[in-house]
Design an enzyme around this catalytic site. Structure first.
Site, short mmCIF file in Angstrom:
data_model
loop_
_atom_site.label_atom_id
_atom_site.label_comp_id
_atom_site.label_asym_id
_atom_site.label_seq_id
_atom_site.Cartn_x
_atom_site.Cartn_y
_atom_site.Cartn_z
N CYS A 101 -2.30 3.04 9.12
CA CYS A 101 -3.33 2.11 8.63
C CYS A 101 -4.52 2.04 9.58
CB CYS A 101 -2.78 0.69 8.53
SG CYS A 101 -1.32 0.53 7.52
N HIS B 87 0.87 -1.19 0.00
CA HIS B 87 0.00 0.00 0.00
C HIS B 87 0.90 1.23 0.00
CE1 HIS B 87 -3.76 -1.98 2.02
NE2 HIS B 87 -4.04 -1.70 0.77
N1 ARG Z 1 -3.88 -7.06 6.71
C1 ARG Z 1 -4.30 -5.87 6.06
C2 ARG Z 1 -4.28 -6.09 4.55
O1 ARG Z 1 -3.39 -6.75 4.08
C3 ARG Z 1 -3.42 -4.72 6.44
C4 ARG Z 1 -3.87 -3.40 5.88
C5 ARG Z 1 -2.93 -2.27 6.18
N2 ARG Z 1 -3.49 -1.05 5.82
C6 ARG Z 1 -2.85 -0.05 5.20
N3 ARG Z 1 -3.48 1.06 5.00
N4 ARG Z 1 -1.62 -0.17 4.76
O2 ARG Z 1 -5.13 -5.64 3.83
#
Ligand code: ARG
Length: 265
Positions: A257, A163
């Site tokens: 996050c 991300h």
């Molecule tokens: N386990 C979640 C996923 O893989 C973590 C999300 C993390 N969020 C972020 N905004 N980077 O989707």
């Protein structure tokens, strides 16, 4: 005053593997996750944020990562459309919360994948959007047309930084914190061109989610274990607030996050 949406970690855990950080055999410790999440909440409140809470839901362990709910622009909420089926059940909960709180919910056309603030961050007037591992670049065109705003699409090239908010963190003056190796050559150039100045994070701190910080004007809330970045930020005149986040790093997330920016009324 900043308004942020968070979700308590009542049902948080590592129940599936959708990024390289997640291992079902290495589950989160519920008590510790709760303590870490509460410390984040308390820190944000102490720094003057208004915290709104989304009700946690059984069976949706990643609902805590509210940054992925969507993108709030004025009174419009652009609802995320998740890549993985494991997270799609979250969409209805985010949609309901924003509709009930007076926002106009905008849905993406079918088949377009976009994971909200996780992959879309304003740096000055430019909306930077990450793509490849999660969001699709096609969703960026939809955002450009919807918002009439310059959208700069940057490709993410390292799976661990899946991300945009794992490797890029805008600062209020149009500069940003970043980990350049997470981007390809074009993305690096685009970021260099559009950002006033850049603070580079070392690899050993980037993998500790150093870039996954919440910026509140001069205060920056970030995971502990990033002393190099803290020194650079101190020098640049910021106050850093380091918090243990290891229970959430197990799922591939940290401070940023866990919070979605909701513009105050
Ligand atoms: N386990 C979640 C996923 O893989 C973590 C999300 C993390 N969020 C972020 N905004 N980077 O989707």
């Amino acid at each position: 005053m900043r308004r942020l949406l968070l979700c308590p970690p009542d049902y948080y855990g590592i129940e599936y593997e959708i990024n390289p950080w997640m291992r079902r055999t290495r589950n989160a410790e519920p008590g510790l996750a709760c303590v870490q999440w509460k410390a984040l909440c308390d820190t944000l409140r102490t720094l003057g944020c208004q915290i709104d809470l989304l009700a946690p839901q059984p069976g949706l362990p990643d609902l805590v990562f509210t940054a992925n709910a969507g993108l709030v622009i004025g009174r419009r909420f652009i609802l995320s459309s998740f890549r993985h089926k494991e997270r799609r059940g979250e969409e209805g909960h985010f949609e309901r919360w924003f509709a009930e709180h007076g926002f106009e919910v905008v849905k993406l056309p079918p088949k377009l994948i976009f994971e909200g603030e996780g992959d879309g961050l304003f740096c000055g007037d430019v909306l930077f959007c990450g793509y490849r591992f999660r969001s699709d670049i096609q969703s960026h065109l939809f955002l450009t047309e919807l918002l009439h705003n310059l959208v700069v699409s940057v490709e993410l090239v390292d799976e661990r930084f899946y991300h945009l908010d794992t490797c890029f963190c805008p600062l209020p003056d149009g500069s940003a914190i970043w980990f350049p190796e997470a981007f390809d050559g074009y993305g690096q150039r685009a970021i260099r061109e559009h950002c006033a100045s850049l603070i580079e994070v070392a690899r050993e701190e980037a993998v500790h989610f150093a870039c996954n910080a919440i910026v509140l004007e001069r205060d920056i809330v970030l995971p502990d274990g990033c002393p190099g970045l803290c020194r650079l930020l101190d020098k640049a005149g910021y106050r850093t607030h380091e918090l243990p986040m290891n229970e959430f790093i197990k799922a591939g997330g940290a401070c940023k996050c866990l919070a979605l920016l909701v513009p105050a009324r």
